[in-house]
Design a protein around this motif. Structure first.
Motif, PDB file in Angstrom:
ATOM      1  N   GLY A 102     -84.445   3.152 -49.235  1.00 15.90           N
ATOM      2  CA  GLY A 102     -84.612   4.399 -49.366  1.00 15.90           C
ATOM      3  C   GLY A 102     -83.077   4.968 -49.730  1.00 15.90           C
ATOM      4  O   GLY A 102     -83.300   6.415 -50.149  1.00 15.90           O
ATOM      5  N   MET A 103     -82.308   4.319 -50.067  1.00 12.33           N
ATOM      6  CA  MET A 103     -80.918   5.119 -50.384  1.00 12.33           C
ATOM      7  C   MET A 103     -79.997   3.925 -51.161  1.00 12.33           C
ATOM      8  O   MET A 103     -80.296   2.849 -50.771  1.00 12.33           O
ATOM      9  CB  MET A 103     -80.167   5.684 -49.434  1.00 12.33           C
ATOM     10  N   GLU A 104     -79.314   4.511 -51.991  1.00 12.40           N
ATOM     11  CA  GLU A 104     -78.254   3.518 -52.608  1.00 12.40           C
ATOM     12  C   GLU A 104     -77.274   3.130 -51.938  1.00 12.40           C
ATOM     13  O   GLU A 104     -77.050   3.671 -50.864  1.00 12.40           O
ATOM     14  CB  GLU A 104     -77.685   4.087 -53.775  1.00 12.40           C
ATOM     15  N   PHE A 105     -77.029   1.498 -52.379  1.00 15.13           N
ATOM     16  CA  PHE A 105     -75.895   1.148 -51.444  1.00 15.13           C
ATOM     17  C   PHE A 105     -75.009   0.414 -52.616  1.00 15.13           C
ATOM     18  O   PHE A 105     -75.409   0.092 -53.534  1.00 15.13           O
ATOM     19  CB  PHE A 105     -76.235   0.063 -50.433  1.00 15.13           C
ATOM     20  N   VAL A 106     -73.682   0.316 -51.963  1.00 17.45           N
ATOM     21  CA  VAL A 106     -72.732  -0.593 -53.002  1.00 17.45           C
ATOM     22  C   VAL A 106     -73.307  -1.931 -53.390  1.00 17.45           C
ATOM     23  O   VAL A 106     -73.604  -2.698 -52.295  1.00 17.45           O
ATOM     24  CB  VAL A 106     -71.203  -0.531 -52.364  1.00 17.45           C
ATOM     25  N   GLY A 107     -73.372  -2.148 -54.660  1.00 16.48           N
ATOM     26  CA  GLY A 107     -73.575  -3.684 -55.142  1.00 16.48           C
ATOM     27  C   GLY A 107     -75.137  -3.823 -55.462  1.00 16.48           C
ATOM     28  O   GLY A 107     -75.322  -4.629 -55.959  1.00 16.48           O
ATOM     29  N   GLN A 108     -76.068  -2.500 -55.103  1.00 19.70           N
ATOM     30  CA  GLN A 108     -77.342  -2.723 -55.242  1.00 19.70           C
ATOM     31  C   GLN A 108     -77.758  -2.963 -56.661  1.00 19.70           C
ATOM     32  O   GLN A 108     -78.775  -3.699 -56.868  1.00 19.70           O
ATOM     33  CB  GLN A 108     -78.010  -1.268 -54.721  1.00 19.70           C
ATOM     34  N   GLU A 109     -77.137  -2.135 -57.682  1.00 14.54           N
ATOM     35  CA  GLU A 109     -77.547  -2.462 -59.085  1.00 14.54           C
ATOM     36  C   GLU A 109     -77.381  -3.727 -59.429  1.00 14.54           C
ATOM     37  O   GLU A 109     -78.180  -4.511 -60.323  1.00 14.54           O
ATOM     38  CB  GLU A 109     -76.370  -1.555 -59.890  1.00 14.54           C
TER      39      GLU A 109
END
Length: 882
Positions: free
Chosen positions: A749-756
């Motif tokens: 439900g939210m972005e996090f570092v490394g997600q992409e």
């Protein structure tokens, strides 16, 4: 003197090659006859200021300018290449134990080879090859392990017989040799000239170089570098690079915010001889005789030979050292053992005339590895120093990696073994450094068998239980300065024998660790794991949760009392840290990380936490002693001590609760063990540690309780296929590559570092895969043991290296963990690694040149956990942590 001759020659070549510098030099001698020391004024501002004009400073300047950064100023307090670089023996050797050092040396060799063509400066590059001699079988095994690594990296290398040594170098006495390693691509250079060539190229690319300019002070505002003060004025800058060699420690402490750079100088000796009657050929191989503690190279038809004596002489402990290193005092008495070793190895040199005994300072670090990276306390302050007498071998590669780090935010290889943040403030004591380098310098030549430990600077950080455990036979190792138990010697065992046992084969502690493992599986064991890094993060509102959700890959919005295993990832999806986080309350979290994460993790989080007074982070490592109760009877021990039911129905897996144990309150009990076995971690306020330990041991008597150490933990975690940050996991390894997708909540439900990066891997597949290998035709009693770093072969082709290994007492086999890659047979290009690719191969593990068949598995043999509460969060994720 020879050194002065080299220096003058270097000056002439440098001036000839660099018209800008020649103009400055001419201006120094004005027509009035008075020397104008600084005709060119310093710029008021620059993007980067580099301090130090030796091989490191010039290499960083060269590589930064190659990568497109032009606004760079290099400052040298004396003259370029006039420090340790000037006296360097000039041997470029790729024969290194540590993978990243091997890569740096290989790159340096290739760079120096073409530098003369690029710059017009004669670097003296001569490809001579090198011969490393072995007087014992153990030394030969050590060389064979290095040779295996060199060969799979494409560096030509072979193990040769004493007769072949004599053919390559007729002056060598071979009567006591059992073999040797020959690396034909190793080379010799004039280190001062290499430095001047790098400076020439950097200058042509726009780097400004100012000699006779001392940095006195680094200005810092709000934790960032803002400028430097020199004896010629101030320069504002965004980045400062400390390449000051043996002065790096003092320079680090001269700023407003001290930067700890743990290195210390020792005197280093080598002799120069007149040419032989028949001058030695310039391409004669360099000889390294580690058992004799010496190295020998051709020098102008004669010999240059130095070494690493058993009783080194540290110097400048008080911080006093010369501006430019003048030749220190000759000390023939001190050099005599090395001279004797030289004459034993080359008896024909008896009649040779010695020209000079050179004595110059070399910087050494607490763990024999160089120091690079950004300061954990000051943003924009980078360091490259402490080369442990291998500056010319590492110079090119180290400068490249640091430049990449500055420009891109990360280097192109995993440099954690060299990162400044592997040290804490405790390693910056001058007394500690003086004593440690006296041990380190002889270790340069000592045989490095697996699991050896430093002897100096010990008992620095200890658990409150240290004396109790020591009295019960604990044998200690050290991690990040913290004493940790390897295993416990039972009463009646010969302690001396165990302490002296150093081998590449089956170790003497084999049965001891086996009995500890058995107890963990059948009864209950206690392991003191107080060295774990422990942080508390809390806020007045939802800031803590929101921030941690962004910085960690798993979903931390779990009910209070739950424990989540998660990665702290970088933008490329790689592990900066691997940790367990317990939610203590709606707004408070307790984070447990590996021991050596204390500085790195703190810096990483500090740099990314919002500047919000409502959000606090505290290092509570010292507030809690950690006891790990492992085994099926742990539940009985804890139930009786706490008068609370501890069965899975009442205390499920991955759960955390504050409880009383014995008379002590406020103990954080977690149902995890970091091994895959059932049990509990107890985080005990430090004042209660002794009481709780005594209570646990007394209550556990009827359940067969015993102490255990980290070697048992290693065996348990490896047979359960648990990865370990810093050895198996690093900043270049993602959860997708090691079977930890369940630790990642891509849709939380939210972005996090490394997600992409992880979404991309999920879509495209991975290019390496963490795999478990069980050795098939390996005899534990008579064959060499695997440790880590062994090449993995699939269908006869190299596909990767092991990262850790241990003997599994359950499987009665050795288990190795490592990464498998898929290289295209024609182009060598990396291809996607599929499950089928892993499962359909025939595997071998290369241990010191001997290959053993292995079975590859992507999942452990036994089921991991008897009691699983949340299927997506089984304790498989407790990988990590020795």
């Amino acid at each position: 003197p020879a050194g002065m001759f080299l220096r003058l020659l270097s000056d002439v070549r440098w001036q000839a090659a660099n018209p800008r510098w020649r103009h400055v030099t001419c201006c120094r001698r004005s027509s009035s006859g008075t020397a104008e020391p600084h005709p060119v004024s310093l710029p008021a501002r620059a993007q980067v200021v580099i301090c130090g004009g030796g091989i490191m400073g010039t290499s960083v300047a060269y590589h930064l300018s190659k990568m497109g950064w032009k606004d760079i100023v290099l400052l040298e307090q004396g003259r370029l290449a006039a420090g340790t670089t000037r006296f360097c023996a000039g041997i470029v050797s790729t024969a290194r134990h540590v993978s990243i050092e091997l890569k740096m040396a290989d790159y340096s060799n290739k760079l120096y080879q073409q530098l003369e063509q690029e710059t017009g400066v004669n670097t003296g590059y001569t490809k001579t090859g090198s011969i490393s001699l072995a007087q014992t079988q153990d030394r030969l095994i050590s060389l064979k392990r290095i040779a295996s690594s060199l060969n799979v990296m494409g560096i030509p290398c072979e193990i040769i017989t004493p007769k072949q040594v004599a053919q390559l170098h007729p002056l060598i006495n071979i009567h006591d040799l059992v073999g040797a390693m020959y690396v034909p691509e190793d080379a010799l250079v004039s280190s001062a000239n290499v430095s001047l060539a790098l400076a020439t190229a950097a200058s042509r690319n726009g780097v400004q170089i100012h000699e006779r300019t001392s940095v006195s002070h680094v200005s810092v505002q709000k934790g960032r570098v803002t400028g430097v003060e020199t004896d010629r004025g101030q320069i504002q800058c965004q980045y400062f690079v400390n390449c000051a060699g043996q002065w790096a420690y003092e320079l680090g402490h001269s700023g407003e915010e001290p930067v700890n750079i743990p290195l210390h100088a020792c005197e280093h000796f080598y002799l120069l001889t007149h040419p032989l009657k028949e001058p030695l050929a310039s391409n004669l191989p360099t000889v390294v005789d580690p058992d004799g503690r010496i190295y020998i190279r051709n020098w102008q038809g004669g010999i240059l030979s130095g070494g690493f004596e058993k009783n080194p002489k540290p110097l400048f402990t008080e911080g006093r050292n010369q501006l430019e290193i003048q030749n220190l005092q000759e000390d023939w008495d001190h050099f005599e053992p090395l001279l004797s070793a030289l004459l034993r190895r080359m008896p024909d040199l008896e009649a040779l005339q010695i020209m000079q005994l050179v004595n110059c300072p070399e910087s050494f670090t607490p763990d024999m590895r160089c120091i690079m990276g950004e300061s954990p306390t000051v943003r924009g302050y980078f360091v490259l120093a402490g080369m442990n007498s291998a500056g010319i071998s590492y110079g090119g590669g180290a400068g490249k990696y640091l430049a990449e780090w500055m420009v891109n935010g990360y280097p192109s290889e995993n440099v954690w073994p060299l990162d400044l943040k592997r040290f804490g403030t405790l390693q910056s004591s001058r007394t500690f450094l003086r004593h440690r380098v006296m041990e380190v310098m002889p270790l340069m030549c000592d045989l490095k068998v697996p699991r050896w430990d430093f002897q100096t600077g010990r008992q620095l950080r200890t658990s409150p239980l240290y004396d109790r455990l020591d009295a019960q036979g604990a044998r200690w190792m050290e991690k990040h300065g913290f004493e940790r138990v390897k295993y416990f010697v039972p009463p009646g065992k010969d302690l001396l024998d165990l302490d002296q046992s150093k081998t590449f084969y089956k170790p003497d502690w084999f049965d001891i660790v086996g009995s500890e493992v058995k107890c963990c599986k059948e009864a209950v064991c206690v392991i003191d794991m107080s060295s774990f890094t422990k942080f508390e993060i809390s806020s007045t509102g939802d800031q803590a949760l929101e921030t941690l959700q962004y910085l960690f890959s798993n979903d931390l919005d779990v009910p209070v009392g739950h424990v989540v295993h998660t990665g702290m990832l970088n933008e490329k999806g790689g592990y900066e840290n691997d940790c367990s986080i317990a939610r203590l309350s709606k707004r408070s979290f307790f984070m447990i990380s590996p021991t050596d994460q204390q500085v790195h993790c703190w810096a990483w989080l500090k740099n990314r936490l919002p500047d919000d007074s409502n959000l606090t982070m505290e290092d509570v490592t010292w507030k809690y002693t950690a006891l790990n109760l492992i085994g099926p009877r742990a539940v009985d021990v804890l139930s009786e001590l706490s008068y609370a039911p501890m069965t899975p129905e009442h205390f499920p897996s991955l759960f955390c609760k504050e409880m009383s144990v014995g008379y002590a309150n406020g103990i954080r009990v977690m149902s995890i063990t970091h091994t895959g076995e059932p049990g509990f971690m107890l985080y005990i306020p430090i004042e209660y540690a002794l009481h709780v330990y005594n209570e646990v041991m007394n209550m556990g008597q009827k359940y067969g309780i015993r102490n255990a150490g980290y070697y048992a933990l290693r065996s348990l975690r490896i047979e359960k296929f648990f990865a370990f940050w810093g050895q198996d996991l690093d900043a270049f390894t993602t959860p997708m590559e090691c079977g930890r997708e369940f630790q990642v909540k891509l849709e939380k439900g939210m972005e996090f570092v490394g997600q992409e990066a992880l979404l991309e891997q999920k879509h495209n597949g991975v290019y390496k895969r963490f795999t478990m290998f069980i050795l098939e035709d390996h005899d534990t009693d008579t064959d060499l043991w695997p440790w880590w770093g062994e090449p993995i072969f699939r269908n006869g082709r190299y596909v990767g290296k092991t990262t850790s290994s241990a003997y599994s007492y359950s499987l009665e086999r050795h288990v190795c963990l490592g990464f498998v890659h898929h290289f295209d047979k024609e182009t060598g290009e990396e291809l996607v690694v599929t499950t089928d690719f892993i499962n359909q191969g025939e595997y071998e593990i290369d241990i010191a040149g001997q290959r053993f068949q292995a079975k590859a598995k992507l999942y452990p043999f036994s089921s991991l956990f008897t009691h699983r509460r949340r299927k997506d969060e089984v304790e498989l994720s407790s990988y990590q942590r020795e």
